[in-house]
Scaffold this active site. Structure first.
Site, PDB file in Angstrom:
ATOM      1  CB  CYS A 128       2.107  -1.086   9.759  1.00 24.27           C
ATOM      2  SG  CYS A 128       1.437  -2.442   8.788  1.00 24.27           S
ATOM      3  CB  SER A 158       2.764   0.113   0.474  1.00 22.98           C
ATOM      4  OG  SER A 158       2.152   0.757   1.584  1.00 22.98           O
ATOM      5  CG  HIS A 241      -1.779   0.723   6.950  1.00 16.38           C
ATOM      6  ND1 HIS A 241      -1.712   0.439   5.605  1.00 16.38           N
ATOM      7  CD2 HIS A 241      -1.137  -0.319   7.576  1.00 16.38           C
ATOM      8  CE1 HIS A 241      -1.053  -0.692   5.425  1.00 16.38           C
ATOM      9  NE2 HIS A 241      -0.687  -1.170   6.590  1.00 16.38           N
TER      10      HIS A 241
END
Ligand SMILES: NC(=O)c1ccc[n+]([C@@H]2O[C@H](COP(=O)([O-])OP(=O)(O)OC[C@H]3O[C@@H](n4cnc5c(N)ncnc54)[C@H](OP(=O)(O)O)[C@@H]3O)[C@@H](O)[C@H]2O)c1
Length: 337
Positions: A128, A158, A241
Site C-alpha cells: 500500500c 488498518s 496512510h
C-alpha cells in the site's frame, strides 16, 4: 467475463473491501465463492443481499474457478497461488510473497498497465505504501525524470489488518480507562504513541516495509536507478496512510506545474490550499479510491526538489481497489481476444 470467481481471504480487512468493491463496481461474473482459513469455514458472508458460506482454503477449492483475488498473509499466498494457477485459475494477489518474482507482473493500473500483458496466471498488487507513492510519481517522472525520492510514511493501523484495527480501538479504550491491554498486531502500544518500525529489520538499518518501497518502485517503473530513501512509521490512525514525499527531478518542475500535472492525472485528487487550511487528511480520504495530494511546494534545500503530502485509503486504492482494477483490466483483455 470470468464465469466463476473466488475471493481468498474474504473475511479479512482487505477482503471485506474487495467484496464491497465488487458490488459497487458491478464486477461481472456468474458464480462467486468466498475462501478463508479453517477458523472461518462454516460462517456466512452476506453479499448482494444473499448469504454465502465461507469455505476453507484447500487446493480443490480452485477446481473450476477462473479468477481469484487473494488477500491473505504471505505464507498462505505462497501455498495457495500455485494451487490455483495449476488449475488454470488466474490470481490477482495482494500479499508480498510473489511481488519480486521476475515471472510475476507487479501492477498499478495508472502506472504500468502494460506489465499485465505477459502474465503467466499470477499478478501481484504492490504494498500500500508503494502504490500511493508511484501513482504520485508517475506524472512527475514523465515530465522531469525522477532521480531521487525521500519519503516518510504515517501508516494507519488498518495496514496491519483486522487485528491492527482492533488494537487501536481496544488499546485506546484501555489507556483511557487505565486498564491493561495485550496488543495483538503491534509490539508496542499504538494508542497515544507511534512506532518507527514496520516489518522486520532487513538490511543497512532499513525494515522490510522500507525495502519493499525501494524494490517495488524499481520494478514498477522498470528503472532501478531511481534512488529511494524511505522511513516507515505506524501512527494511531484507524485507516488511510499518509506520506511526506520529496522528489528530485532531472528537469526542474515548479510547484505550479506539479499542481497542474497532478490535477490532470486520472486517479489523483488535489487538495492544496494552505492559506485556506485545505489539505488531504486521513479522516477525509477514508472510503475514497483516489490518491490525494496537497502541500505542494518547491524544496528550499535543493534546485530541482519538489515536496508534497499524499494520502490514500490503504484498504481501498492501497489494496482492494488496485486488485479489482487489475481484475477489470483482465476482463477487458479477455474481451479483446
Ligand atoms: N491492510 C492493508 O492495508 C493492506 C494493503 C496492501 C496489502 N495488504 C496485504 O493483504 C493481505 C491481507 O491483509 P489484511 O490486512 O486483509 O489481513 P487480515 O485482516 O489479517 O486478513 C487476512 C485474511 O487471510 C485469511 N487467512 C489467514 N490465514 C489463513 C490460512 N492459513 N488459510 C486461509 N486463509 C487464511 C484470514 O482468514 P480468517 O479470518 O479465517 O483468519 C483473512 O480472511 C496481506 O498479505 C497484506 O500484507 C494489506
Amino acid at each position: 467475463m470470468f464465469e466463476t470467481i473466488a475471493i481468498v481471504g474474504a473475511t479479512g480487512a482487505v477482503g471485506r473491501i474487495i467484496r464491497q468493491l465488487l458490488e459497487e463496481r458491478e464486477f461481472p461474473y456468474r458464480n462467486i465463492k468466498f475462501l478463508a482459513s479453517k477458523r472461518s469455514a462454516g460462517t456466512t458472508i452476506t453479499f448482494k443481499g444473499e448469504k454465502f458460506p465461507v469455505e476453507e482454503l484447500v487446493p480443490e477449492a480452485f477446481e473450476n474457478i477462473d479468477l481469484a483475488i487473494g488477500s491473505t498473509p504471505d505464507e498462505v499466498a505462497k501455498e495457495f497461488c500455485p494451487w490455483a494457477v495449476e488449475r488454470d485459475c488466474i490470481v490477482v494477489d495482494e500479499s508480498g510473497y510473489w511481488r519480486m518474482d521476475p515471472n510475476v507482473p507487479l501492477v498499478v493500473p495508472e502506472v504500468n498497465p502494460e506489465a499485465l500483458e505477459n502474465h503467466r496466471g499470477l499478478i501481484s498488487s504492490p504494498n500500500c505504501s508503494t502504490t500511493q507513492m508511484v501513482v504520485a510519481m508517475k506524472p512527475l517522472h514523465e515530465a522531469g525524470r525522477i532521480r531521487r525520492v525521500v519519503v516518510s510514511t504515517y501508516q494507519a493501523t488498518s495496514g496491519a489488518g483486522v487485528k491492527g484495527q482492533e488494537d487501536l480501538k481496544a488499546g485506546t479504550k484501555a489507556f483511557l480507562d487505565g486498564a491493561d491491554y495485550q496488543y495483538q498486531a503491534f509490539k508496542y502500544p499504538i494508542a497515544f504513541n507511534l512506532i518507527p518500525q514496520i516489518g522486520s529489520p532487513k538490511q543497512d538499518g532499513y525494515t522490510s516495509e522500507e525495502i519493499k518501497m525501494v524494490k517495488e518502485t524499481h520494478k514498477i517503473f522498470g528503472d532501478d536507478t531511481i534512488r529511494v530513501c524511505p522511513t516507515c512509521i505506524r501512527v494511531p490512525v484507524d485507516n488511510c496512510h499518509s506520506e511526506s514525499i520529496l522528489v528530485e527531478t532531472e528537469k526542474k518542475i515548479t510547484a505550479r506545474q506539479a499542481r497542474e500535472l497532478f490535477a490532470a492525472t486520472p486517479g489523483i485528487k488535489v487538495i492544496d490550499d494552505l492559506e485556506g487550511g485545505k489539505y488531504p487528511m486521513p479522516a477525509q480520504c477514508d472510503g475514497d479510491d483516489a490518491v490525494f495530494i496537497g502541500r505542494i511546494r518547491e524544496d528550499l534545500s535543493s534546485d530541482n526538489g519538489l515536496a508534497f503530502w499524499c494520502v490514500i485509503d490503504n484498504l481501498r486504492k492501497g489494496a482492494a481497489t488496485n486488485a479489482v482494477q487489475i481484475a477489470e483490466l483482465l476482463v477487458k483483455m479477455q474481451a479483446a481476444v
